[in-house]
Design an enzyme around this catalytic site. Structure first.
Site: not given
Length: 231
Positions: A114-115, A201, A226
């Site tokens: 996702c990051c 987050c 991240c």
């Protein structure tokens, strides 16, 4: 390209580190701004020192409303031009269709995926054409940042300079500086947040927890990056 880095005294002030880094880069330098207390302080330091520093921000699509308020306040106060970068919408759509909206909480690999889409890929575009970039990282923040240098060569991003002017500041020093200069402040700090990223987050920290305990709180401390600051 000259691979040597400028000498930085152990007690160098943030403005001195920033100036040395910008001069050594010998080309365009921009701050990677998440609108944290650190980034706001750096913008003010650069402004007061008359340094030419660009500012870019990555809108992951999941930022808090309070973060946008700080961006707006900075634009107004400093007549600041912020270069915004966004994830590629096709990749976000594919991820969420395949994995759902909260896959990043299922495993470290899925969170990194996702990051990578929301942060790392946009960063690679933001850094194109730059000779250096500035971060608000501080050594005190976490175990993953204890070995930071004031000025580094970022080999993972083409060998450009990475400038960390606040590495030696404590959280107390940072807060004192921002309050003394009445700088814009994210309202979430007053609700117990100490490090602010994407809304799903990030949470407020509990008494006794470290600065970044509220980031990806379901993960162990050594994993709390991240991908923007890979080493």
């Amino acid at each position: 390209m000259n691979n040597s880095l400028p000498y930085i005294a152990k007690d160098a002030k943030p403005a001195e580190i920033l100036r040395a880094g910008i001069e050594a880069a010998d080309g365009p330098v921009s701050l990677a701004c998440s609108f944290s207390l650190e980034d706001v302080a750096i913008i003010h330091i650069a402004h007061e020192a008359g340094l030419e520093l660009g500012v870019f921000a990555i809108d992951t699509g999941r930022l808090n409303e309070e973060t946008y308020e700080v961006a707006d306040a900075l634009t107004e106060r400093y007549r600041l031009k912020i270069n915004w970068f966004f994830p590629r919408h096709e990749e976000v759509e594919a991820l969420e269709r395949a994995e759902g909206l909260f896959s990043f909480r299922e495993s470290l690999d899925k969170r990194h995926a996702c990051c990578a889409i929301r942060k790392v890929e946009p960063l690679s575009r933001a850094l194109k054409g730059l000779a250096g970039w500035v971060t608000g990282m501080r050594r005190e923040q976490s175990v993953t940042r204890g070995e930071l240098a004031p000025i580094e060569r970022d080999e993972l991003n083409g060998g450009i300079l990475k400038i960390n002017p606040l590495i030696n500041w404590s959280e107390d020093e940072l807060i004192a500086y921002t309050e003394a200069h009445r700088l814009p402040k994210n309202r979430l700090y007053s609700q117990g947040y100490r490090s602010i990223g994407c809304a799903p987050c990030t949470r407020a920290v509990k008494p006794g927890e470290d600065v970044r305990a509220g980031r990806w709180w379901w993960e162990s401390a050594e994993n709390k990056e991240c991908g923007l600051h890979r080493r």
